[in-house]
Design a protein around this motif. Structure first.
Motif, PDB file in Angstrom:
ATOM      1  N   THR A 184       0.822  -1.212   0.000  1.00 39.20           N
ATOM      2  CA  THR A 184       0.000   0.000   0.000  1.00 39.20           C
ATOM      3  C   THR A 184       0.858   1.266   0.000  1.00 39.20           C
ATOM      4  O   THR A 184       0.326   2.376  -0.003  1.00 39.20           O
ATOM      5  N   GLU A 185       2.196   1.091  -0.002  1.00 41.71           N
ATOM      6  CA  GLU A 185       3.100   2.239  -0.025  1.00 41.71           C
ATOM      7  C   GLU A 185       3.721   2.362  -1.417  1.00 41.71           C
ATOM      8  O   GLU A 185       3.587   1.474  -2.257  1.00 41.71           O
ATOM      9  N   GLU A 186       4.412   3.460  -1.628  1.00 39.86           N
ATOM     10  CA  GLU A 186       5.171   3.600  -2.870  1.00 39.86           C
ATOM     11  C   GLU A 186       6.489   2.844  -2.694  1.00 39.86           C
ATOM     12  O   GLU A 186       7.245   3.112  -1.760  1.00 39.86           O
ATOM     13  N   ILE A 187       6.750   1.871  -3.560  1.00 42.60           N
ATOM     14  CA  ILE A 187       7.958   1.051  -3.452  1.00 42.60           C
ATOM     15  C   ILE A 187       8.854   1.345  -4.657  1.00 42.60           C
ATOM     16  O   ILE A 187       8.429   1.203  -5.804  1.00 42.60           O
ATOM     17  N   THR A 188      10.082   1.742  -4.378  1.00 42.17           N
ATOM     18  CA  THR A 188      11.028   2.041  -5.450  1.00 42.17           C
ATOM     19  C   THR A 188      12.231   1.105  -5.362  1.00 42.17           C
ATOM     20  O   THR A 188      12.479   0.472  -4.326  1.00 42.17           O
ATOM     21  N   LEU A 189      12.997   1.047  -6.435  1.00 41.18           N
ATOM     22  CA  LEU A 189      14.216   0.236  -6.437  1.00 41.18           C
ATOM     23  C   LEU A 189      15.221   0.773  -5.423  1.00 41.18           C
ATOM     24  O   LEU A 189      15.982   0.014  -4.824  1.00 41.18           O
ATOM     25  N   GLU A 190      15.203   2.088  -5.212  1.00 40.23           N
ATOM     26  CA  GLU A 190      16.098   2.685  -4.227  1.00 40.23           C
ATOM     27  C   GLU A 190      15.776   2.163  -2.825  1.00 40.23           C
ATOM     28  O   GLU A 190      16.679   1.851  -2.035  1.00 40.23           O
ATOM     29  N   GLN A 191      14.477   2.038  -2.509  1.00 37.84           N
ATOM     30  CA  GLN A 191      14.073   1.502  -1.211  1.00 37.84           C
ATOM     31  C   GLN A 191      14.505   0.042  -1.066  1.00 37.84           C
ATOM     32  O   GLN A 191      14.978  -0.375  -0.008  1.00 37.84           O
ATOM     33  N   LEU A 192      14.321  -0.736  -2.139  1.00 36.79           N
ATOM     34  CA  LEU A 192      14.698  -2.151  -2.093  1.00 36.79           C
ATOM     35  C   LEU A 192      16.210  -2.293  -1.927  1.00 36.79           C
ATOM     36  O   LEU A 192      16.684  -3.187  -1.222  1.00 36.79           O
ATOM     37  N   GLU A 193      16.963  -1.414  -2.564  1.00 36.72           N
ATOM     38  CA  GLU A 193      18.421  -1.438  -2.446  1.00 36.72           C
ATOM     39  C   GLU A 193      18.832  -1.231  -0.989  1.00 36.72           C
ATOM     40  O   GLU A 193      19.704  -1.928  -0.469  1.00 36.72           O
ATOM     41  N   LEU A 224      -2.983  -3.833  -8.186  1.00 36.98           N
ATOM     42  CA  LEU A 224      -4.260  -4.001  -8.895  1.00 36.98           C
ATOM     43  C   LEU A 224      -5.032  -5.205  -8.359  1.00 36.98           C
ATOM     44  O   LEU A 224      -6.262  -5.165  -8.245  1.00 36.98           O
ATOM     45  N   ASP A 225      -4.334  -6.268  -8.027  1.00 38.51           N
ATOM     46  CA  ASP A 225      -4.995  -7.436  -7.423  1.00 38.51           C
ATOM     47  C   ASP A 225      -5.689  -7.043  -6.128  1.00 38.51           C
ATOM     48  O   ASP A 225      -6.823  -7.470  -5.861  1.00 38.51           O
ATOM     49  N   LEU A 226      -5.021  -6.218  -5.340  1.00 37.29           N
ATOM     50  CA  LEU A 226      -5.597  -5.764  -4.078  1.00 37.29           C
ATOM     51  C   LEU A 226      -6.814  -4.874  -4.344  1.00 37.29           C
ATOM     52  O   LEU A 226      -7.839  -4.988  -3.653  1.00 37.29           O
ATOM     53  N   CYS A 227      -6.706  -4.016  -5.363  1.00 33.05           N
ATOM     54  CA  CYS A 227      -7.832  -3.134  -5.712  1.00 33.05           C
ATOM     55  C   CYS A 227      -9.040  -3.954  -6.170  1.00 33.05           C
ATOM     56  O   CYS A 227     -10.189  -3.629  -5.827  1.00 33.05           O
ATOM     57  N   CYS A 228      -8.798  -4.998  -6.945  1.00 34.13           N
ATOM     58  CA  CYS A 228      -9.902  -5.856  -7.382  1.00 34.13           C
ATOM     59  C   CYS A 228     -10.603  -6.486  -6.176  1.00 34.13           C
ATOM     60  O   CYS A 228     -11.836  -6.607  -6.148  1.00 34.13           O
ATOM     61  N   HIS A 229      -9.818  -6.863  -5.191  1.00 34.49           N
ATOM     62  CA  HIS A 229     -10.388  -7.440  -3.975  1.00 34.49           C
ATOM     63  C   HIS A 229     -11.313  -6.446  -3.291  1.00 34.49           C
ATOM     64  O   HIS A 229     -12.427  -6.803  -2.854  1.00 34.49           O
ATOM     65  N   THR A 238     -13.475   5.539  -5.460  1.00 33.09           N
ATOM     66  CA  THR A 238     -12.639   6.641  -4.979  1.00 33.09           C
ATOM     67  C   THR A 238     -11.855   6.251  -3.727  1.00 33.09           C
ATOM     68  O   THR A 238     -10.861   6.883  -3.387  1.00 33.09           O
ATOM     69  N   GLU A 239     -12.298   5.209  -3.064  1.00 35.70           N
ATOM     70  CA  GLU A 239     -11.584   4.717  -1.877  1.00 35.70           C
ATOM     71  C   GLU A 239     -10.626   3.588  -2.239  1.00 35.70           C
ATOM     72  O   GLU A 239      -9.577   3.434  -1.622  1.00 35.70           O
ATOM     73  N   VAL A 240     -10.999   2.830  -3.271  1.00 33.02           N
ATOM     74  CA  VAL A 240     -10.230   1.649  -3.650  1.00 33.02           C
ATOM     75  C   VAL A 240      -8.792   1.987  -4.035  1.00 33.02           C
ATOM     76  O   VAL A 240      -7.844   1.320  -3.590  1.00 33.02           O
ATOM     77  N   TYR A 241      -8.602   3.022  -4.857  1.00 32.39           N
ATOM     78  CA  TYR A 241      -7.254   3.290  -5.352  1.00 32.39           C
ATOM     79  C   TYR A 241      -6.321   3.739  -4.224  1.00 32.39           C
ATOM     80  O   TYR A 241      -5.117   3.478  -4.270  1.00 32.39           O
TER      81      TYR A 241
END
Length: 277
Positions: A184-193, A224-229, A238-241
């Protein structure tokens, strides 16, 4: 017994030789050719620049199958007393031998370490003939100390490489778990590094190689899988995204339509239709 023994072993024809450590820590450095070492049901194939070690009271059977090139190796044996003498207040060499995780171990020394070890071992062979040279005792101790330290460094480097290789296998599972935990957060390659202490370029390359898709694409699909759920639960679009971790509706809308070929509202209606049916 002497504090150390150095032997040069050479074989031109097929030969087996029993190597017994006795009261010594034994190090066998292959300087030319290929040999096999056997201990019980275990077997190691060692080539030029490989190092084979075993501890006091242990043994190994050396097999040379013959061939175009002869086999040459240096067998260095050091007593616990010698290791104690060579140790200092910060480094206990005998304890270090027992910390390195091996009973018998075969490692490949990198070229620089191997070159130094071969040079030092050859000097150790001639040291008994240099008793009258100036500073011989000091020189002898320095050569022995350097040889043992290099051998232990080769073992440590080999263990680190092994651990890094294992980590590559486990990293993908850890990466999936991390993404799921932070979806649910913004995940970047920098964070993973930063999270995995591995280069972002390595992560991207390995992820693509093992999954066939980019890290970014996988994260979007997971969101998107989570949003479909949530849509299936009947939550407002408007709440889903926001619950799915998308920063804005427009980004969510485009990604959803590209993935499923319909808008979020159309997906909601199809779910409702299926439910009524």
């Amino acid at each position: 017994m002497p504090d150390y023994v150095v032997k040069v072993l050479q074989f031109n024809q097929t030969r087996s030789k029993h190597l017994f450590a006795g009261r010594y820590y034994s190090l066998v450095l292959i300087t030319r050719g290929t040999a096999h070492f056997r201990w019980g049901n275990e077997r190691w194939c060692c080539n030029t620049e490989d190092l084979f070690l075993f501890k006091p009271g242990e043994y190994a059977m050396l097999d040379f199958a013959g061939g175009r090139f002869p086999l040459e190796l240096l067998w260095v044996q050091l007593s616990p007393c010698a290791l104690a003498t060579l140790s200092d207040e910060t480094t206990d060499l005998e304890m270090s031998f027992n910390v390195v995780p091996f009973r018998h171990i075969a490692v490949h020394a990198d070229s620089e370490i191997s070159m130094l070890m071969k040079s030092l071992a050859r000097r150790m062979v001639t040291l008994p003939n240099e008793r009258d040279n100036f500073g011989n005792s000091l020189f002898e101790e320095s050569v022995l100390k350097m040889f043992v330290v290099l051998a232990l460094r080769a073992c440590i480097h080999a263990e680190q490489h092994k651990a890094q290789g294992s980590r590559k296998h486990f990293m993908m599972d850890e990466l999936f778990l991390y993404i799921r935990a932070h979806i649910t957060e913004e995940i970047t390659l920098e964070q993973l590094e930063q999270a995995f202490f591995v280069s972002r370029h390595h992560i991207a390359r390995e992820f693509k190689r093992q999954t066939g898709q980019t890290v970014h694409r996988y994260i979007i699909k997971a969101k998107l899988d989570l949003c479909c759920h949530y849509i299936e639960q009947g939550r407002p679009i408007t709440e889903v995204y926001r619950l799915g971790g998308f920063g804005g509706y427009n980004h969510f809308f485009r990604a959803f339509k590209q993935e499923y070929g319909m808008t979020p509202k159309q997906y909601f209606r199809s779910v409702q239709k299926d439910a009524h049916a």
